[in-house]
Design a protein around this motif. Sequence first.
Motif, PDB file in Angstrom:
ATOM      1  N   TRP A 129      24.087  -4.017  35.712  1.00  0.00           N
ATOM      2  CA  TRP A 129      22.773  -4.664  35.661  1.00  0.00           C
ATOM      3  C   TRP A 129      21.954  -4.092  34.513  1.00  0.00           C
ATOM      4  O   TRP A 129      21.332  -4.824  33.739  1.00  0.00           O
ATOM      5  N   GLN A 130      21.979  -2.785  34.380  1.00  0.00           N
ATOM      6  CA  GLN A 130      21.219  -2.133  33.320  1.00  0.00           C
ATOM      7  C   GLN A 130      21.767  -2.500  31.945  1.00  0.00           C
ATOM      8  O   GLN A 130      21.006  -2.793  31.018  1.00  0.00           O
ATOM      9  N   ALA A 133      21.074  -6.393  31.382  1.00  0.00           N
ATOM     10  CA  ALA A 133      19.786  -6.948  31.833  1.00  0.00           C
ATOM     11  C   ALA A 133      19.997  -7.996  32.928  1.00  0.00           C
ATOM     12  O   ALA A 133      19.281  -9.007  32.999  1.00  0.00           O
ATOM     13  N   LYS A 135      22.490 -10.053  33.325  1.00  0.00           N
ATOM     14  CA  LYS A 135      23.074 -11.324  32.890  1.00  0.00           C
ATOM     15  C   LYS A 135      24.592 -11.369  32.986  1.00  0.00           C
ATOM     16  O   LYS A 135      25.208 -12.359  32.593  1.00  0.00           O
ATOM     17  N   GLN A 153      16.438 -14.021  37.478  1.00  0.00           N
ATOM     18  CA  GLN A 153      16.169 -12.964  36.506  1.00  0.00           C
ATOM     19  C   GLN A 153      15.526 -11.742  37.147  1.00  0.00           C
ATOM     20  O   GLN A 153      15.391 -10.698  36.487  1.00  0.00           O
ATOM     21  N   ARG A 155      15.122  -8.550  39.771  1.00  0.00           N
ATOM     22  CA  ARG A 155      15.971  -7.605  40.488  1.00  0.00           C
ATOM     23  C   ARG A 155      15.928  -7.826  41.992  1.00  0.00           C
ATOM     24  O   ARG A 155      16.942  -7.706  42.681  1.00  0.00           O
TER      25      ARG A 155
END
Length: 540
Positions: A129-130, A133, A135, A153, A155
């Motif tokens: 995820w980090q 972002a 995607k 989009q 979290r």
Amino acid sequence: MKAVTIDDNSASAVANWYSMKSRLKSLRGGALLAAAALTGIGAAGLGFAAAEYDATEAWWKPGDARLMPASADYADALGRVRVLNAAGSLQTKDHAFFTALGSNGRACVTCHQPSNGMGLSVDTVRKRWQDTAGKDPLFAAIDGSNCPNLPQQERTSHSLLLDRGLFRVFLPWPPRAGDGSAVEPEFTIEVVRDPTGCNTDPIYGLNSKSPTISVFRRPRPVANLKYLLELPHGVPPSDFLFYNDKSLLPRNPETGGFASLQLMSDGRDLTPRIQARDAASNHLQAHAALNPKQLSQIESFEIQVYSAQSFDKVGRELTGADSPPGLGPEALEKGAPARLGNNPINRIFGSFAMWQSAPAGSDGGDADRARREFRESVARGSDIFYVRRFIINDVGRYNDKGLGNPFKRSCGSGCHNTLLMGMDLAPGYMDLGLNNLPWASARPDLPLFKVVCNSKSAPQSYLGRIIYTHDPARALITGKCADVGASMTQQSRSLAARAPYFMNGSAANLRELVDFYDRRFNIGYSESEKVDLVNFLSVL
């Protein structure tokens, strides 16, 4: 066969060893019994092998053209996990397991990462995820979010996956049989609490045009499958001793014989091919049904891949002449599946006697003392697992199968008795209290359902006809009241590489796993016993 090492974090791990001590306490879930001896460990005490296989990143992306070695070690939180391909190395280019097959860009490997023992850890999910972002195809709306109708989009829309490693599993209601026909359920189901909003959603919910129940589960590792697929062997008469009630075992549609049920948490997909079709359609959102070549590639890969922990940062090498015989994936490749291992002659993971009084290493320094004390702790933990008996009570689909209630057994002679795997022999499903109240851990993040069984059905043996559950589990497949909350026991290999644990991710680490059993069955483990048991589980 020589294993290569994929260990991108070795240098930083060495440099930050002192801060890592506190992380080890957290990741194992309890203070190491040998913590005092760890204080002086420096770079020499870590024992990381030099990287021989160049991996620019541990994450395997769909479509990567990579060589997957016959045997490779991958760094995990506590050491290294080894993935072994019994059929030898393979090129992943255009291989169906490693290729995106649908509209969301996922491949099978997306949720079954070699670096996580062919499973998926929540730490890996968070890092992905980090790095992207949010995607990456891993977070596809269909099941990588709490519900597809949420803003993707954000979290918070993926909180169950990011916090607990849980994917949405959406199942039709009423259930469908293998041929697509409706199964008449023995109970009604009502949504009591719906924190994700999916079960009450007009499109995705229980009252939609296509009534659907959404539950949230961990992916099971795709490794060591020969132990999951074969029916039990053992002391004759095996039909009586091990199947107990063949009505619990469905027929394998590919062979006509009985199926073990242990491939999935709820037993719904009976073979790798059926599971591949299901996953491709629902989780990969495949453009078309898998063709025979794709199915053959996926099945052939899955049934030959093995995974187990191979190295511990404190205990060092876990395979070799001075290690217990059941550790490492090589033992799994050679082992005979579906055998009982709950007796002194045929220990589940072999004897740990050689570690009971582990000899000092070559220099007798802090690292060697830490290794010796850790291995002695593991050996004590194995004795607790094999021998320490406790009362098992009120476990639906276990105590009520003629075993008695209560029933006194150890971990290894009870629900985790399969040789080399530490799971239960087929059919292997039961209600431990992971999903059903009052035993389930408090989970306000999960949906809560009220199940009301009809008067003509057999009730859930210890909870009656009204049951509150976070996940009806097996009952969503069979429609049977007695199956509410029951799920398959899981294999006890590569645990260090794929936290959290249990189908609902309720144990964030191995200490929480041990604490759940201690609390559920009033075992009364001491603090030192918990540490020893955690250390034992961490090397499997």
